[in-house]
Design an enzyme around this catalytic site. Structure first.
Site, PDB file in Angstrom:
ATOM      1  N   GLY A  27       0.803  -1.214   0.000  1.00  0.00           N
ATOM      2  CA  GLY A  27       0.000   0.000   0.000  1.00  0.00           C
ATOM      3  C   GLY A  27       0.840   1.269   0.000  1.00  0.00           C
ATOM      4  N   SER A  28       0.338   2.287   0.685  1.00  0.00           N
ATOM      5  CA  SER A  28       0.941   3.625   0.623  1.00  0.00           C
ATOM      6  C   SER A  28       2.329   3.725   1.249  1.00  0.00           C
ATOM      7  CB  SER A  28       0.014   4.634   1.299  1.00  0.00           C
ATOM      8  OG  SER A  28      -1.216   4.736   0.594  1.00  0.00           O
ATOM      9  N   THR A  29       2.783   2.700   1.957  1.00  0.00           N
ATOM     10  CA  THR A  29       4.122   2.774   2.552  1.00  0.00           C
ATOM     11  C   THR A  29       5.215   2.844   1.488  1.00  0.00           C
ATOM     12  OG1 THR A  29       4.231   0.354   2.740  1.00  0.00           O
ATOM     13  CG2 THR A  29       3.441   1.585   4.674  1.00  0.00           C
ATOM     14  N   VAL A  30       4.897   2.520   0.208  1.00  0.00           N
ATOM     15  CA  VAL A  30       5.923   2.580  -0.843  1.00  0.00           C
ATOM     16  C   VAL A  30       5.918   3.903  -1.584  1.00  0.00           C
ATOM     17  CG1 VAL A  30       5.759   0.082  -1.161  1.00  0.00           C
ATOM     18  CG2 VAL A  30       4.527   1.590  -2.710  1.00  0.00           C
ATOM     19  N   LYS A  31       4.971   4.777  -1.291  1.00  0.00           N
ATOM     20  CA  LYS A  31       4.917   6.053  -2.013  1.00  0.00           C
ATOM     21  C   LYS A  31       6.205   6.879  -1.882  1.00  0.00           C
ATOM     22  CE  LYS A  31      -0.117   6.405  -1.985  1.00  0.00           C
ATOM     23  NZ  LYS A  31      -1.312   7.024  -1.359  1.00  0.00           N
TER      24      LYS A  31
END
Length: 572
Positions: free
Chosen positions: A290-294
């Protein structure tokens, strides 16, 4: 008359000749046995009375980085019997059953079942006191062997990492298995004299001394391990979650300082042992991050030179069509710079950035920070995750990858990626072993880019309205990003109401020391956003860890949020 006397004389000489002949044969046989077959007979006699019995070897101790024991071997006794002898001691079975703590009927059934054998275990891993009590009975056919049993002082707190051994002290899970050859000792041998019943009547000599196994000093800090275990357990109870993992990594050395999972089990009580409980989720379970890779998509964009920190992207009303897919933001943002793309956790914003730079920079960045690649830890059963070749990506895949869908990683890989951000873009080899000095590191991200992204992530945590405000740590500047990922359904696609809540970050920002990744699987009550469920766990673990490690505060002027005050934001 003369004929009779002659017959008697002949018979006398015949008998005498017979005795002489027998004596000669016996003498010849004795000479043959004592001179010509002495060596053979000696060997046969020894084979029936001289035995070589093993001397158990002490398995090496496993400790944490401060010398606290995590796995030790304690002396125990194995009680065994010769059923062919014991079957004739029925009158004493009741005494033996009492020492063994089982019914006389059960013991009798075991002995009678093995009556034609010469060996059976009565009980293994007995305390030396109980073994001595069995010996004191002096029942023919009962024998004692000294052994060792593995004991784990930290119990369920380190179970997934340290692992277990079997009853023969051979590694079966975790680091006990990975380092079995290092830890296992080499048994010795001693020569003893036994009587016809198999009882040892005399020690003859030690033929080979037992060689103890070598000790293993882990990178784990047991203080941090207990802290992480407690906070993760409390979060699962609060949000009625199915499972969870938490990993702490030293950003400079790559040492794993803590690794915990729930549910867990007590390695000293095998009744709690099950496939579900024993799984090391932090290394085995894979998930879409999810958004942890943004932040890594932003780092890839900055690396191309096409985007600068002050560059802006118009996310409109927070809805974007890519092919047959619709991408949505949780909140509308309008025109956002890169910092606000992360603060608002804008799927639309990061997708537009990714589509502008193309698949290759994103793929390269994700691979270089260790997503879906070998960690080098060598942990048994560790998963690599999955990352598709970028040449097959269409516009929808590029967008999805940019905000953490379409590929899978582990919790350890997530912690390692954030450790790279905190280490000036340098990657240090992950390890479970204590390092006496910092090893070489590999440059992954340009230092100025890693610093820029770290400052963006500090804003995500510290600025009002950011998605990570619940991750704040009093007295310290920290940087991090939350994530909320729908779980894939077994039939394909995604579930409607099953999520993973995530948060990963680094602290302190001024001089990063540790990276922490939190993964909570299927929270059922109180929320499911990573900023609500996982961020507070990160905050408490980061705060406790930095204090335990005596890390100097870098934000003493920070206004600490008063207990009970509502903090807004923190949804992503």
């Amino acid at each position: 008359m003369t004929k009779l006397k002659g017959f008697g004389f002949k018979r006398y000489h015949l008998i005498l000749l017979g005795f002489v002949t027998l004596a000669s044969i016996a003498t010849a046989r004795i000479v043959q046995l004592h001179i010509y077959q002495h060596e053979f007979l000696s060997e046969q006699g020894d084979a029936r009375s001289v035995r070589n019995i093993p001397i158990s070897a002490h398995r090496g101790t496993i400790t944490d980085r401060n010398g606290e024991p995590l796995a030790v071997s304690t002396p125990v006794v194995t009680l065994w019997a010769n059923p062919k002898v014991l079957i004739n001691q029925k009158s004493r079975w009741s005494e033996l059953a009492k020492v063994l703590g089982e019914s006389e009927k059960s013991l009798a059934e075991r002995i009678e079942k093995n009556a034609q054998r010469e060996f059976m275990y009565l009980e293994r891993s007995m305390t030396p006191e109980r073994g001595q009590a069995a010996q004191d009975l002096r029942i023919p056919g009962i024998h004692v062997r000294e052994d060792f049993r593995r004991y784990y002082p930290a119990g369920e707190v380190t179970a997934h990492l340290v692992g277990i051994t079997d009853i023969d002290e051979q590694g079966r899970e975790g680091l006990e298995l990975a380092y079995n050859e290092w830890l296992a000792g080499v048994p010795g041998k001693r020569q003893v004299l036994k009587n016809l019943r198999g009882d040892v009547i005399r020690d003859v000599q030690v033929l080979q001394n037992a060689k103890p196994g070598q000790s293993l000093a882990l990178s784990i800090d047991l203080r941090l391990q207990y802290l992480a275990h407690r906070e993760l357990r409390n979060a699962l109870q609060e949000f009625k979650a199915k499972a969870g993992s938490l990993v702490i990594v030293d950003v400079k050395t790559g040492e794993i300082l803590a690794l915990v999972n729930h549910p867990t089990y007590n390695p000293n009580n095998r009744s709690t042992y099950s496939a579900e409980a024993i799984r090391n989720r932090a290394l085995v379970d894979v998930f879409e991050p999810g958004s942890t890779v943004k932040p890594f998509t932003i780092a890839a964009a900055l690396g191309t030179g096409r985007w600068q920190p002050q560059s802006t992207v118009d996310v409109g009303n927070g809805v974007m069509k890519v092919g047959r897919y619709t991408i949505r933001d949780v909140s509308r943002g309008g025109v956002l710079d890169l910092t606000n793309v992360l603060k608002k956790s804008s799927n639309v914003g990061v997708s537009k950035i990714a589509l502008d730079i193309g698949a290759e920079p994103i793929y390269t960045m994700m691979q270089q920070v260790g997503f879906s690649t070998d960690t080098g830890l060598g942990f048994p059963g560790e998963s690599l995750g999955y990352f598709p070749a970028y040449r097959r990506w269409g516009s929808a895949e590029i967008a999805a990858m940019s905000y953490g869908y379409g590929f899978s990683i582990t919790a350890v890989q997530l912690a390692h990626a954030y450790a790279i951000l905190g280490n000036n873009g340098q990657s240090s080899q992950l390890t479970f072993l204590q390092q006496e000095k910092q090893g070489p590191s590999i440059p992954i991200i340009e230092p100025d880019i890693s610093h820029t992204v770290m400052e963006m992530l500090r804003s995500v945590v510290e600025d009002e309205g950011g998605g990570g405000v619940r991750a704040r740590v009093p007295g310290y500047h920290v940087a991090g990003k939350s994530g909320t990922a729908k779980k894939q359904a077994a039939s394909g696609g995604y579930t409607k109401d099953s999520y993973r809540s995530l948060f990963a970050g680094v602290g302190p920002v001024s001089e990063p020391r540790i990276a922490v990744a939190v993964v909570i699987d299927e929270p059922r009550e109180g929320g499911f956003y990573g900023g609500v469920v996982a961020a507070p766990v990160f905050s408490r673990v980061m705060a406790g860890s930095l204090r335990l490690l005596n890390v100097r505060p870098d934000n003493l002027a920070q206004q600490v949020v008063k207990q009970g005050q509502v903090v807004r934001g923190g949804r992503s």
